[in-house]
Scaffold this motif. Structure first.
Motif, PDB file in Angstrom:
ATOM      1  N   LEU A 194       0.881  -1.024  -0.072  1.00  0.00           N
ATOM      2  CA  LEU A 194       0.090  -0.134  -0.084  1.00  0.00           C
ATOM      3  C   LEU A 194       1.079   1.318  -0.020  1.00  0.00           C
ATOM      4  O   LEU A 194       1.951   1.255   0.669  1.00  0.00           O
ATOM      5  N   HIS A 240      -8.748  -0.248   3.940  1.00  0.00           N
ATOM      6  CA  HIS A 240      -7.729  -0.763   3.221  1.00  0.00           C
ATOM      7  C   HIS A 240      -7.574  -2.275   3.679  1.00  0.00           C
ATOM      8  O   HIS A 240      -7.572  -2.693   4.772  1.00  0.00           O
ATOM      9  N   SER A 269      -6.312  -2.279  -5.178  1.00  0.00           N
ATOM     10  CA  SER A 269      -6.517  -2.985  -3.894  1.00  0.00           C
ATOM     11  C   SER A 269      -5.869  -4.293  -4.106  1.00  0.00           C
ATOM     12  O   SER A 269      -6.312  -5.066  -5.125  1.00  0.00           O
TER      13      SER A 269
END
Lengths: 187, 187
Positions: A31, A54, A86
């Motif tokens: 991320l 997330h 994602s």
């Protein structure tokens, strides 16, 4: 000109840019994170704030381990990509050459000039974000980015982020010496 | 070159530089801080980590208010000075032209391009530092540093810090567009 009141949803200028790694669903995930800072001197700790939605947060909670990797500007596109997609939909485990230190759930990125492996110390639940506080238990650096044994920003070439203009910036010229430039004002 | 293990007491690269203000002992005091980041999206919150020994911490605990001011590079010497001397020994209340918004214990610096007035939300006690989490309740910016109503880093000219080389750096050239540069890697 004068001071004017603006929307209170303002940024810190500038934000660092790192890739946070965790193992989620049995594979490495990444991320892009700009809300990160050191928070404790000894032992060395950092905090990072991740939006609660997330995918990476699940892996950090499960294994209580994560990595923080500082990318050079040559990795800007890959870093940005990690912030666009994602891990729920896309497998990012082949994007980099990962290696592991003592922590088996903190995927470190060989292409990054500086990598930190962290254990989770505390998670502070805020209204829209999880603030994870971690202890840096191991750090690895590219030998070519060190000067006198410490990471050298001019060799690492990290980059920074500003919002809401959503722009990445290089580090510029040296502006002064810290804990020194202000001595001339001391009486 | 290869990755080598280094001392785990490593920095985030680079650190932003702000002046944190509080009212301590009845007067405005300032501290230079690099361990700061946004931590919550809505409502807007930030965190900053201050060594427990700092004088400013007392004022934040007493009044539950503080300010975060982003200095331009023209204030580098004064900013560095605020990190060299303690408010216990030196009166910093005349160093800048302070003004106040709604929060009477969050001294804002008129010379800084961006100022935030914060209320204390939570204080997390870490081994050597206090991590203060605050809500940004008001923000003020120099009208000359805005573009389309938002702070413009190229006009603000903030600077950054690296350790352990203790160097301040200017912001450099634009490196790319965030949430965009990685699109070419999307399939």
């Amino acid at each position: 000109m004068g001071m004017t009141r603006i929307d209170s949803n303002v940024s810190i200028y500038p934000m660092p840019v790192v890739l946070v790694g965790a193992v989620v669903g049995g594979r490495a995930n990444l991320l892009a994170v700009g809300w990160i800072s050191r928070v404790n001197h000894q032992p060395p700790m950092l905090s990072m704030s991740l939006s609660k939605r997330h995918y990476t947060n699940d892996g950090i909670r499960e294994h209580k381990e994560f990595s923080v990797n500082v990318p050079g500007v040559g990795l800007l596109e890959k870093t940005d990509y990690c912030g666009l997609v994602s891990g729920r939909e896309v497998d990012k485990s082949k994007l980099f050459d990962f290696f592991y230190g003592r922590l088996r759930n903190a995927p470190l990125i060989r292409e990054c000039p500086l990598c930190m492996a962290c254990t989770l110390v505390e998670a502070v639940s805020l209204p829209s974000n999880d603030l994870f506080i971690g202890e840096i238990v191991e750090a690895y650096a590219d030998e070519g980015c060190l000067t006198a044994g410490s990471p050298d920003i001019s060799k690492m070439q990290p980059f920074t982020l500003t919002m809401p203009d959503n722009t990445y910036w290089r580090i510029g010229e040296k502006a002064g010496n810290a804990w020194d430039a202000g001595r001339k004002l001391m009486q």
